[in-house]
Design a protein around this motif. Sequence first.
Motif, PDB file in Angstrom:
ATOM      1  N   VAL A  85      14.235 -24.875  26.979  1.00 58.16           N
ATOM      2  CA  VAL A  85      15.400 -25.046  27.835  1.00 58.16           C
ATOM      3  C   VAL A  85      15.972 -23.669  28.140  1.00 58.16           C
ATOM      4  O   VAL A  85      16.026 -22.793  27.272  1.00 58.16           O
ATOM      5  CB  VAL A  85      16.466 -25.956  27.184  1.00 58.16           C
ATOM      6  N   ILE A  86      16.360 -23.483  29.396  1.00 63.82           N
ATOM      7  CA  ILE A  86      16.994 -22.251  29.834  1.00 63.82           C
ATOM      8  C   ILE A  86      18.416 -22.620  30.261  1.00 63.82           C
ATOM      9  O   ILE A  86      18.618 -23.293  31.275  1.00 63.82           O
ATOM     10  CB  ILE A  86      16.218 -21.612  31.006  1.00 63.82           C
ATOM     11  N   VAL A  87      19.385 -22.236  29.446  1.00 62.12           N
ATOM     12  CA  VAL A  87      20.783 -22.521  29.739  1.00 62.12           C
ATOM     13  C   VAL A  87      21.296 -21.430  30.676  1.00 62.12           C
ATOM     14  O   VAL A  87      21.293 -20.247  30.323  1.00 62.12           O
ATOM     15  CB  VAL A  87      21.627 -22.577  28.459  1.00 62.12           C
ATOM     16  N   CYS A  88      21.700 -21.836  31.870  1.00 59.34           N
ATOM     17  CA  CYS A  88      22.081 -20.883  32.915  1.00 59.34           C
ATOM     18  C   CYS A  88      23.597 -20.874  33.090  1.00 59.34           C
ATOM     19  O   CYS A  88      24.188 -21.888  33.479  1.00 59.34           O
ATOM     20  CB  CYS A  88      21.416 -21.264  34.227  1.00 59.34           C
ATOM     21  N   ASN A  89      24.203 -19.748  32.794  1.00 61.98           N
ATOM     22  CA  ASN A  89      25.630 -19.590  33.056  1.00 61.98           C
ATOM     23  C   ASN A  89      25.811 -19.387  34.554  1.00 61.98           C
ATOM     24  O   ASN A  89      25.465 -18.335  35.098  1.00 61.98           O
ATOM     25  CB  ASN A  89      26.180 -18.404  32.265  1.00 61.98           C
ATOM     26  N   ASP A 141      22.357 -26.291  34.310  1.00 63.80           N
ATOM     27  CA  ASP A 141      23.293 -25.640  35.225  1.00 63.80           C
ATOM     28  C   ASP A 141      24.668 -25.673  34.566  1.00 63.80           C
ATOM     29  O   ASP A 141      25.464 -26.578  34.787  1.00 63.80           O
ATOM     30  CB  ASP A 141      23.296 -26.391  36.560  1.00 63.80           C
ATOM     31  N   LYS A 142      24.936 -24.659  33.734  1.00 64.38           N
ATOM     32  CA  LYS A 142      26.189 -24.625  32.984  1.00 64.38           C
ATOM     33  C   LYS A 142      27.263 -23.947  33.844  1.00 64.38           C
ATOM     34  O   LYS A 142      27.589 -22.777  33.659  1.00 64.38           O
ATOM     35  CB  LYS A 142      26.000 -23.888  31.656  1.00 64.38           C
ATOM     36  N   ILE A 154      16.030 -29.727  36.357  1.00 62.89           N
ATOM     37  CA  ILE A 154      17.364 -29.123  36.386  1.00 62.89           C
ATOM     38  C   ILE A 154      18.391 -30.196  36.044  1.00 62.89           C
ATOM     39  O   ILE A 154      18.454 -31.245  36.694  1.00 62.89           O
ATOM     40  CB  ILE A 154      17.691 -28.496  37.753  1.00 62.89           C
ATOM     41  N   LEU A 155      19.183 -29.902  35.022  1.00 64.80           N
ATOM     42  CA  LEU A 155      20.227 -30.801  34.533  1.00 64.80           C
ATOM     43  C   LEU A 155      21.596 -30.173  34.765  1.00 64.80           C
ATOM     44  O   LEU A 155      21.747 -28.953  34.677  1.00 64.80           O
ATOM     45  CB  LEU A 155      20.077 -31.040  33.035  1.00 64.80           C
ATOM     46  N   GLY A 156      22.598 -30.990  35.000  1.00 63.88           N
ATOM     47  CA  GLY A 156      23.968 -30.506  35.008  1.00 63.88           C
ATOM     48  C   GLY A 156      24.541 -30.522  33.608  1.00 63.88           C
ATOM     49  O   GLY A 156      24.130 -31.337  32.767  1.00 63.88           O
ATOM     50  N   ASP A 157      25.494 -29.628  33.336  1.00 62.30           N
ATOM     51  CA  ASP A 157      26.070 -29.636  31.992  1.00 62.30           C
ATOM     52  C   ASP A 157      26.906 -30.890  31.754  1.00 62.30           C
ATOM     53  O   ASP A 157      26.965 -31.401  30.639  1.00 62.30           O
ATOM     54  CB  ASP A 157      26.877 -28.366  31.704  1.00 62.30           C
TER      55      ASP A 157
END
Length: 273
Positions: free
Chosen positions: A232-236, A175-176, A144-147
């Motif tokens: 990658v799963i970009v999560c709004n 974690d967008k 898990i990465l921060g934007d």
Amino acid sequence: MTTEELKKVADHLRLEAVRMVYEGKDGHPGPALSIADIVATLYFDEMRLDPKSPNWEDRDRFILSKGHSCPIYYAALSEKGYYGEPVGDFKLRALGSRFQGHPVMGKAAGVDMTSGSLGNGLSIGVGMAIAGKYSKKDYNVFVILGDGELQEGIVWEGANTAAAKKLDNLIAFVDKNNWQSGDCVDKTIGCNNPEEKFASFKWHVQVIDGHDIDAIKNAIAVAKSVKGQPSVIVCNDIKGKGLDYMEDNNAWHKGVPTDEQYAIAVKTLGGAR
């Protein structure tokens, strides 16, 4: 677990994270709450783990690259059974405690990698994924990465290597939530477009609502079906998700609830369990 059960777990993890910050009088509640649904889905529906054998070599790996969000991580590990009952020493950010302000491998059971220096988590995950391939293991590595931390160059060195090595056992979540410690991401870097950036590095990209449990589960299933390519799963997401006074309020990047605010959290998030 069913979707409804996972929603309840996620809210319980949120409450435990807030409790840790409240009792420890320090910590980062906002960025912890934004990833609660992802962490709940991974730990209670997806990852292959054995709390009785934290170093089992065939386990799935997890790296919280945005390590300051660790209260939600510790809450998940505790609820999963890594620390037994009762929890015992659970003082957050206290001298000598297992539960430091950023995860420390070897100090708290279940933590696969020390994190805190933002940007390093993806490249470390790449190394773990490469090791899995070389060892002919079928575990997956989740990061898990921060934007905000995507501004670090080492993220893209890792992304490039992952694509070159065809690491289909590596799944990253962004974690967008559009905030970082200093300001909103658009103001600090100029463009918050992780989906375009990862696509340019030849990753498989999905964009979802990071608070929709079914969307998270489906995205993981799709990512696991992709061959020859990292995902990658970009999560709004919403920073501080779950508590009205924290949601999308960057003042809660780091802060301690008052007695009244903590009481609201207990009431809103379902109470102690």
